[in-house]
Design an enzyme around this catalytic site. Structure first.
Site, PDB file in Angstrom:
ATOM      1  N   CYS A 271       0.852  -1.195   0.000  1.00 40.08           N
ATOM      2  CA  CYS A 271       0.000   0.000   0.000  1.00 40.08           C
ATOM      3  C   CYS A 271       0.883   1.238   0.000  1.00 40.08           C
ATOM      4  O   CYS A 271       1.764   1.387   0.854  1.00 40.08           O
ATOM      5  CB  CYS A 271      -0.913   0.007   1.223  1.00 40.08           C
ATOM      6  SG  CYS A 271      -1.933   1.494   1.350  1.00 40.08           S
TER       7      CYS A 271
ATOM      8  N   CYS B  16      -0.983   6.320   6.726  1.00 37.32           N
ATOM      9  CA  CYS B  16      -2.392   6.085   7.024  1.00 37.32           C
ATOM     10  C   CYS B  16      -2.531   5.382   8.366  1.00 37.32           C
ATOM     11  O   CYS B  16      -1.791   4.444   8.669  1.00 37.32           O
ATOM     12  CB  CYS B  16      -3.020   5.253   5.910  1.00 37.32           C
ATOM     13  SG  CYS B  16      -4.732   4.780   6.238  1.00 37.32           S
TER      14      CYS B  16
ATOM     15  N   CYS C 296      -4.003   0.822   8.886  1.00 35.66           N
ATOM     16  CA  CYS C 296      -3.306  -0.468   8.980  1.00 35.66           C
ATOM     17  C   CYS C 296      -2.057  -0.365   9.855  1.00 35.66           C
ATOM     18  O   CYS C 296      -1.439   0.694   9.951  1.00 35.66           O
ATOM     19  CB  CYS C 296      -2.917  -0.968   7.591  1.00 35.66           C
ATOM     20  SG  CYS C 296      -4.325  -1.559   6.617  1.00 35.66           S
TER      21      CYS C 296
ATOM     22  N   CYS D 117      -8.396   1.226  -1.295  1.00 33.08           N
ATOM     23  CA  CYS D 117      -7.908   0.614  -0.055  1.00 33.08           C
ATOM     24  C   CYS D 117      -7.885  -0.900  -0.205  1.00 33.08           C
ATOM     25  O   CYS D 117      -8.860  -1.503  -0.664  1.00 33.08           O
ATOM     26  CB  CYS D 117      -8.818   1.018   1.108  1.00 33.08           C
ATOM     27  SG  CYS D 117      -8.423   0.199   2.675  1.00 33.08           S
TER      28      CYS D 117
ATOM     29  N   GLN E 124     -20.974  -7.488  11.891  1.00 28.26           N
ATOM     30  CA  GLN E 124     -19.577  -7.902  11.784  1.00 28.26           C
ATOM     31  C   GLN E 124     -19.075  -7.505  10.399  1.00 28.26           C
ATOM     32  O   GLN E 124     -19.738  -7.753   9.397  1.00 28.26           O
ATOM     33  CB  GLN E 124     -19.444  -9.411  11.999  1.00 28.26           C
ATOM     34  CG  GLN E 124     -19.925  -9.889  13.354  1.00 28.26           C
ATOM     35  CD  GLN E 124     -19.077  -9.365  14.505  1.00 28.26           C
ATOM     36  OE1 GLN E 124     -18.057  -8.714  14.311  1.00 28.26           O
ATOM     37  NE2 GLN E 124     -19.509  -9.640  15.725  1.00 28.26           N
TER      38      GLN E 124
ATOM     39  N   TYR F  60     -26.157  -7.774  24.372  1.00 30.10           N
ATOM     40  CA  TYR F  60     -25.643  -7.034  23.213  1.00 30.10           C
ATOM     41  C   TYR F  60     -25.944  -7.856  21.942  1.00 30.10           C
ATOM     42  O   TYR F  60     -25.055  -8.168  21.157  1.00 30.10           O
ATOM     43  CB  TYR F  60     -24.143  -6.766  23.343  1.00 30.10           C
ATOM     44  CG  TYR F  60     -23.699  -6.286  24.711  1.00 30.10           C
ATOM     45  CD1 TYR F  60     -23.699  -4.919  25.033  1.00 30.10           C
ATOM     46  CD2 TYR F  60     -23.285  -7.187  25.689  1.00 30.10           C
ATOM     47  CE1 TYR F  60     -23.290  -4.482  26.284  1.00 30.10           C
ATOM     48  CE2 TYR F  60     -22.874  -6.756  26.941  1.00 30.10           C
ATOM     49  CZ  TYR F  60     -22.881  -5.398  27.234  1.00 30.10           C
ATOM     50  OH  TYR F  60     -22.474  -4.969  28.478  1.00 30.10           O
TER      51      TYR F  60
ATOM     52  N   CYS G  60     -14.082  -7.579  20.364  1.00 34.54           N
ATOM     53  CA  CYS G  60     -13.047  -7.056  19.465  1.00 34.54           C
ATOM     54  C   CYS G  60     -11.956  -6.321  20.234  1.00 34.54           C
ATOM     55  O   CYS G  60     -11.095  -5.675  19.633  1.00 34.54           O
ATOM     56  CB  CYS G  60     -13.665  -6.148  18.403  1.00 34.54           C
ATOM     57  SG  CYS G  60     -14.477  -4.685  19.060  1.00 34.54           S
TER      58      CYS G  60
END
Length: 415
Positions: free
Chosen positions: A85, A91, A94, A175, A248, A276, A371
């Site tokens: 990239c 950026c 990532c 991207c 997700q 949740y 997460c």
């Protein structure tokens, strides 16, 4: 790999090279960084591999802690690969495009293992071997938001720079994390804006979601999904998500994630309590595990959608209720009648009220998907005791090439 606790005595004085700080990181740490030390300072470095010697541009400071990006590599690790990239590492999206994807998975597993050991070792909790679920690291996102702005008359559209609200424009090819359909939609929108056929967007963001091969507005339209999953026989499930609703984001791993959850949840539960619960996706996949399902979610739109989703799949014995789990208590009678819990909280982890209820109620077992592995393990450390065991830990790499990953854990009472 060395743990974060190793190597502190190898710190040295700061060296300056071409006006930049010369550092030698010693280990990987959370959030995609490697760590280096001088006599008095600690440095968290992006785009640096432990063992390398790097020229570092500092971007942020908090007391004796510094964050920066390796701009030039003086001593190169054999694990370094050329980034695919053109805007990495500027950026902020990532974190691992300078190593192979296989190495990234190894790093994430190491970080999860270290966090588990740090929080649970004092309680003498046995940690099972970490399993890994992963997929294609490219084009995986079904939802994306780009930042919009101007530099003078020049339109900016991309992602924020590391530790900044400066926008780094998307590369011409788009991207790597987005499907080509979504990259094309972003590029086409901006092209039409330049031509004047679209009104210049005053919003600071532009958000899309992928429905099959069709790109739609994230905030304005609901979206329909379908997946073939083995639960245990092959079955096609369908579900809808309201405009702006949570889903997700990794389109390649939704089915494996659901299949793993199905594998871990015991059969013949009298009632499953899901906290949740979003739009009811887990309930659709796991309804055969129980005769009764109760789900709580803060969004009334998602609760209504969950009720519609189970009906779309021919399921009638699921109930969903609107509840703010941060501020409100769960109905005690319903909780006490639930033999197994499933929880999929936001990054902040379980609320104090949920955690207190979990400790007081002591269900036969629960499954926790998050997460944010640090808040997950923090919550586990507050709950786990001599009566419970940690029976499964699975790392699900929903977010390849970034600093984030999902973790599923199963906790159950000892025999």
């Amino acid at each position: 790999m060395k743990s974060d606790s190793e190597g502190h005595k190898s710190s040295s004085k700061i060296q300056i090279h071409k006006g930049k700080i010369l550092l030698k990181p010693r280990s990987w740490v959370n959030l995609g960084y490697s760590i280096a030390n001088s006599e008095k300072e600690t440095f968290f470095l992006k785009n640096a591999i432990p063992g390398e010697t790097v020229d570092t541009v500092l971007l942020k400071r908090s007391g004796s802690l510094f964050w920066g990006v390796a701009s030039e590599i003086q001593e190169v690790s054999s694990e370094r690969i050329p980034s695919d990239c053109s805007i990495f590492p500027r950026c902020g999206g990532c974190s691992y495009r300078h190593v192979s994807y296989q190495k990234e998975l190894e790093i994430k597993k190491f970080l999860l293992q270290e966090t588990l050991e740090h929080f649970l070792s004092k309680k003498h909790i046995q940690i099972p071997e970490i399993e890994i679920l992963s997929g294609d690291p490219n084009g995986y996102r079904n939802t994306a938001q780009i930042q919009l702005g101007f530099a003078g008359n020049q339109r900016l559209a991309g992602f924020y720079e590391e530790f900044s609200h400066s926008i780094v424009n998307l590369p011409e090819e788009g991207c790597k994390n987005l499907p080509q359909e979504m990259n094309f939609a972003f590029a086409e929108f901006l092209k039409q804006e330049v031509k004047g056929s679209k009104q210049i967007l005053k919003s600071k963001t532009l958000s899309f979601r992928l429905e099959g091969t069709k790109v739609i507005s994230y905030k304005k339209k609901s979206v329909s999904f379908s997946e073939n999953i083995r639960i245990p026989e092959l079955k096609r499930i369908v579900w809808e998500i309201p405009a702006g609703g949570f889903s997700q984001v990794n389109r390649y791993l939704i089915a494996p994630w659901l299949e793993k959850i199905f594998e871990l949840v015991p059969n013949n539960q009298n009632r499953i309590l899901e906290l949740y619960c979003g739009s009811g996706l887990i309930a659709i996949a796991l309804k055969s595990k129980t005769t009764s399902w109760l789900g709580y979610e803060i969004s009334s739109d998602c609760v209504q959608q969950a009720k519609r989703n189970v009906l779309l799949n021919g399921i009638s014995s699921c109930d969903f209720k609107t509840l703010n789990l941060e501020t409100d208590w769960i109905d005690s009678e319903e909780v006490l009648n639930s033999s197994f819990w499933i929880m999929n909280p936001p990054r902040a982890g379980l609320s104090k009220k949920v955690l207190q209820t979990l400790i007081k109620t002591s269900p036969n077992g629960f499954l926790y998907s998050s997460c944010n592995h640090t808040t997950l393990v923090r919550d586990l450390s507050l709950f786990l005791n001599k009566d419970y065991k940690l029976s499964n830990v699975t790392l699900v790499d929903f977010f390849p090439r970034t600093k984030h990953f999902e973790v599923i854990v199963k906790v159950e009472k000892k025999d």
